[in-house]
Write an enzyme that holds these catalytic residues in place. Structure first.
Site, PDB file in Angstrom:
ATOM      1  CD  GLU A  61      -4.161  -6.035   1.844  1.00  0.00           C
ATOM      2  OE1 GLU A  61      -4.976  -5.536   2.657  1.00  0.00           O
ATOM      3  OE2 GLU A  61      -2.948  -5.842   1.903  1.00  0.00           O
ATOM      4  CD  GLU A  74      -2.835  -1.247   2.378  1.00  0.00           C
ATOM      5  OE1 GLU A  74      -3.892  -1.872   2.290  1.00  0.00           O
ATOM      6  OE2 GLU A  74      -2.452  -0.692   3.434  1.00  0.00           O
ATOM      7  CE1 TYR A 100      -8.807  -7.439   9.804  1.00  0.00           C
ATOM      8  CE2 TYR A 100     -10.134  -8.319   8.017  1.00  0.00           C
ATOM      9  CZ  TYR A 100      -9.370  -7.310   8.544  1.00  0.00           C
ATOM     10  OH  TYR A 100      -9.161  -6.155   7.816  1.00  0.00           O
TER      11      TYR A 100
END
Length: 1011
Positions: free
Chosen positions: A299, A196, A365
């Site tokens: 992602e 990123e 998560y």
């Protein structure tokens, strides 16, 4: 199809953003020029990847090996991902855990990736390697080692000190990854440098990346190439602005990918779907950014993390639940995504303080696979339906995405339809959803489309199609079912399979109560119903049209060699598609050329093979489960499940069937309250005769940290080599009688706490919040101090982990420890400070469990959290029955044996509760849970939210002795009592999973220099 061809890069001269020397432009250009025809096993065109010449949809799940420190369990997770219909896994490695000691990269034991690669290959999983060096991933400092935070240069810049700091790790990991590449017979097919990397302070979106940023990316790429990595590189651009796409020059990657989290992170309001990040035009942005590569989402949101004072990961699982998977994931398919990675698919655990300060121990998560490796969440099954459909739909990969328009194809403005048009095929796909994708209402519609038999409006036999609640559907026209044409279907396709004697089996499904319809060419025999009832059928023009309302009842129709199963969605969840092994080099990897079996089989089916005229299945059941072979490429006369031959019968429609009997095993777990616990005072620092002679003196008069200190010396923990767990400071001074207050500004990250003593007198605590990273406060001194007498402040600080950061911000450098201080009646220089963290700091004692597993507490420094410490001289006292009667830190240890039955996967966890009537159980206190030396829980009683701490087999010895220790930090003057602590089991699962070899568990031994 594109190979890794030579890149000719024009390097423009530009000034560097940072003052430190930059890496040579010439060396980076040379590296790029050497990238000619590096390999030909992983190639691509604008639609998809080709692996060994076969076009593949890469459907991937994120899974981090360092979050499951039992290598023997990695195969279990891989198999569960394979059973989803996925063919790949993306994984990070954590530099901070592997090179906590500068220059020493640990690659053995739980840090070895050898078994990870072996297990992936055996399970048939391709790997996307993401070594960083920066990874984010909700890890402390984003995976950057603590010692790197002391560097003068900006992290993730082209500063010489930062780039050189990455060299040893990247060279080591690069060689490990290179060895495991597909070119060497391994599973690695892609590699991602950095993470990123899409912003820089004071640089606009149009100006990014600068030459400096390009150099950083190019440097990471060169490190990997120099180590022998030849598979394609890929970027994950979370801005979706084309950064580092092919053709952009220095730092460009071979493939362009994006990442996105449109559901965001509000797990406390999981039914409120945010709208501002919902994508609507990604097919166009990708075409603009990288028209020659497949659309890759490296992602995409598979769940969310939660934070201190939050709502637990269950709320995150609701936020990105099966409905979100149906709506938001299918929206991505409307853009023609060809590489799709879901973050996370298995989350795991932030054991050993590896997480960043914004998260707690669990890294579940809310993923499809739970932290304790269970697959009961409905979105696991929903993802399975989608992945298997795309696997058998080659026309999808080459289809051309159209524009989603409200009212198109339906005439209903409340419905949005996105078409994907056949490109070289006659198949068209139509993705239907609510125009307001967050809508929970129901709407009726008809779909008007063009087919090979003309324009039709579906349904043709009356009634309407429906969208009920948050839902989205794939409708198809002229879909190829292995040489049979499905003219259209409003019901969704789970899969189709080739059977023996040219038979084809098609599985369609829908939601309960929905009306659906499909059509077949009239040259086929009239479909006959061989199972179930209530099916409407008619000839319309040149087609047979079949309509039904979805119920729990299965319906099976046959039209010549084509067999069609009409299922309720929840019944489809029970079906499994298993690819049969093939010859090398395909072996267990997914391939469109492989034969498959389709079996209805309950909780989980893992693998299948046909040997000696029998179908051998491996899998898991949590109840007595019927098996039915829906399709197989050849006939056989028996079923073997987990090595046991089953009594076979034939179902109503002639399929081979059998039953797996489930018998709950007898399980005996210890009552932790009744065990003999040993106790040790773990805060001897407040005793009058304690000597801190061996502690680190805080004498640094400089820091490279961007936050400058205000006293005569720096007190920042990272500057002295302490980076996690907990910190203890001791400030010495001589009293002058004018002391009435002390000011302390402390930093430990979100959720942290501190406690302060003056000599033996408790001055109070900051008990923490879900918001504060730091906390400044004045503390009144309780009595007048004696002039000329020495005094010492003892300050205990909980270190919750470093922050993550956007590139260039150096947010991860924000210091932990004491930021500022003052003492009334004194100059700040009157106080002389010492501190400790884990014993040895960066030269940490326990390379087996990593650099962050231990903190500053006395028992940890002495290694008493490790198995078999010298407890015989400790007094008997229990954290559950006795606890502490004042503020302080106690350390409690016990042992117990387990003897759990083999053949079952039995998830265990430690459960904290406040069931005790003692008022001390409701005070502010904190616990650490150590299991055989591994810190597997940080419990914060008054903040939470986590109370349940799963511990996997392999950390717990399921057939042997276990050593468990609990640190109890009482933050209030009345002390603390653990209100309840239990070892509990989830439903035992009769399982084919392999019993893991325990993770290394070296025990206690005297530590040289321990204090």
């Amino acid at each position: 199809m594109k190979f890794l061809l030579r890149r000719f890069i024009a390097l423009a001269a530009a000034s560097s953003v940072v003052a430190a020397p930059s890496v040579s432009h010439l060396s980076l250009q040379d590296a790029a020029n050497r990238r000619e025809l590096l390999q030909d096993l992983v190639t691509w065109d604008q639609h998809s990847l080709f692996v060994r010449g076969e076009r593949l949809m890469i459907f991937s799940g994120e899974f981090h090996p360092f979050r499951l420190p039992v290598p023997g369990l990695w195969f279990d997770v891989f198999q569960k991902i394979t059973s989803l219909g996925f063919n790949a896994v993306s994984f990070y490695t954590d530099w901070g855990l592997m090179e906590g000691n500068p220059g020493h990269v640990v690659t053995d034991g739980i840090w070895s990736l050898d078994e990870f690669f072996t297990a992936a290959s055996e399970a048939g999983i391709y790997l996307i390697a993401r070594p960083g060096p920066y990874i984010n991933a909700e890890t402390s400092a984003g995976g950057i080692p603590g010692w790197v935070l002391r560097l003068k240069g900006i992290i993730r810049s082209n500063s010489e000190d930062y780039l050189r700091a990455t060299d040893t790790y990247m060279a080591t990991l690069g060689k490990i990854i290179a060895k495991a590449q597909i070119t060497n017979g391994g599973p690695v097919i892609l590699v991602q440098p950095e993470n990123e990397y899409t912003t820089w302070p004071n640089v606009s979106e149009s100006e990014f990346p600068t030459t400096m940023n390009k150099e950083v990316m190019a440097y990471a790429e060169k490190q990997l190439r120099d180590a022998g990595v030849v598979v394609p590189t890929v970027v994950n651009d979370n801005k979706n602005l084309g950064y580092f796409a092919p053709g952009t020059g220095l730092g460009e990657t071979d493939l362009y990918g994006i990442d996105a989290y449109p559901m965001r992170y509000d797990c406390g309001n999981p039914y409120v779907w945010p709208t501002y990040r919902f994508p609507r035009d990604w097919q166009h942005t990708h075409r603009n950014h990288s028209p020659t590569t497949p659309f890759a989402i490296m992602e995409f949101q598979g769940g969310s993390g939660d934070g201190w004072g939050g709502v637990t990961e269950d709320g995150c699982a609701i936020l990105v639940n099966n409905e979100a998977v149906r709506v938001v994931y299918k929206n991505n398919y409307g853009f023609g995504v060809g590489v799709f990675n879901i973050y996370m698919t298995y989350g795991g655990t932030n054991w050993g303080n590896l997480g960043y300060h914004g998260g707690y121990t669990s890294y579940d998560y809310g993923a499809a696979i739970t932290e304790d490796r269970q697959i009961w969440r409905e979105k696991y099954s929903e993802e399975k339906l989608q992945a298997n459909f795309l696997k058998v739909s080659p026309a999808y990969l080459t289809a051309t995405p159209g524009n989603g328009v409200n009212g198109s194809y339906t005439g209903n403005k409340d419905i949005a339809v996105t078409p994907l048009f056949g490109n070289g095929t006659t198949t068209n796909f139509y993705l239907v959803r609510h125009a307001d994708f967050t809508s929970t209402g129901s709407v009726q519609y008809q779909l008007s489309v063009s087919t090979s038999v003309g324009n039709v409006t579906i349904p043709q036999l009356g009634g309407s199609l429906s969208l009920n609640g948050r839902d989205s559907k794939f409708h198809v026209t002229d879909y190829d079912v292995g040489e049979f044409n499905l003219i259209y279907s409003s019901a969704e396709i789970f899969t189709w399979a080739k059977g023996d004697n040219k038979k084809r089996v098609l599985v369609l499904y829908g939601g309960a109560g929905e009306l659906h319809e499909f059509a077949l060419p009239k040259h086929l025999p009239r479909p006959t119903v061989v199972d179930g009832s209530d099916v409407k059928m008619a000839k319309k023009g040149s087609a047979w049209v079949v309509q039904w309302e979805v119920t729990a009842q299965r319906r099976v129709l046959r039209a010549g060699k084509l067999e069609i199963h009409l299922l309720w969605r929840n019944d489809a969840y029970q079906h499994w598609v298993l690819e049969l092994p093939a010859k090398q080099p395909i072996a267990n990897y997914s391939s469109p050329s492989k034969e498959t079996v389709l079996v209805k089989g309950g909780y989980l089916l893992r693998s299948a093979c046909i040997t000696n005229n029998k179908l051998h299945l491996t899998g898991d059941v949590n109840a007595t489960t019927p098996l039915e072979v829906i399709s197989a490429p050849k006939r056989f006369d028996g079923i073997v499940f987990n090595g046991q031959s089953l009594k076979s019968t034939r179902s109503k429609i002639g399929n081979l069937a059998a039953t797996v009997r489930y018998q709950p095993p007898a399980i005996s777990l210890p009552d932790l309250k009744r065990l003999d616990w040993k106790y040790l005072d773990s805060l001897p620092e407040i005793s009058p005769d304690y000597s801190d002679e061996g502690w680190m003196s805080l004498t640094n008069t400089y820091t490279n940290n961007t936050r400058k200190f205000t006293g005569p010396t720096c007190l920042y923990a990272d500057d002295y080599g302490y980076h996690g767990g907990s910190l203890i400071y001791r400030g010495h001074f001589k009293a002058n009688g004018d002391e009435s207050w002390v000011f302390l500004n402390t930093s430990g990250g979100v959720g942290f706490a501190n406690s302060v003593w003056l000599n033996q007198t408790f001055l109070g605590s900051w008990t923490g919040s879900g918001n504060n990273m730091t906390y400044p406060r004045n503390i009144s001194l309780p009595h007048e101090l004696s002039p000329g007498k020495p005094y010492v402040f003892t300050v205990v600080i909980d270190h919750m982990g470093q922050d993550e950061e956007a590139p260039g911000t150096d947010a991860i450098k924000f210091p932990r420890g004491i930021l500022d201080y003052a003492l009334s009646g004194h100059e700040v220089s009157d106080l002389k400070w010492k501190m400790t963290g884990n014993l040895g700091g960066e030269q940490y004692q326990d390379s087996t469990r990593g650099p962050l597993n231990e903190g500053a507490m006395y028992a940890e420094r002495r290694g008493y959290h490790l198995p078999n410490p010298p407890t015989s001289s400790w007094k008997s006292s229990s954290p559950i029955n006795d606890g502490l009667t004042g503020a302080g830190i106690g350390f409690y240890a016990t042992s117990f044996s387990l003897d759990l039955p083999e053949g079952y996967d039995i998830p265990l966890s430690f459960l904290f509760n406040n069931s005790a009537s003692d008022a001390r159980s409701g005070t502010s206190y904190r616990c650490q849970l150590f299991v055989n030396g591994y810190q597997f829980g940080k419990y914060v009683n008054d903040l939470g939210p986590q109370t349940n701490f799963p511990v996997p087999e392999g950390i717990l010895n399921y057939n042997g002795v276990n050593y468990v220790a609990v640190s109890l930090w009482a933050l209030e003057p009345q002390g603390a009592l653990v209100g309840g602590l239990e070892l509990v089991a989830s439903t035992p699962i009769l399982s084919a999973y392999r019993k893991p070899v325990p993770a290394p568990q070296p025990g206690w031994k005297p530590r040289r220099g321990a204090y």
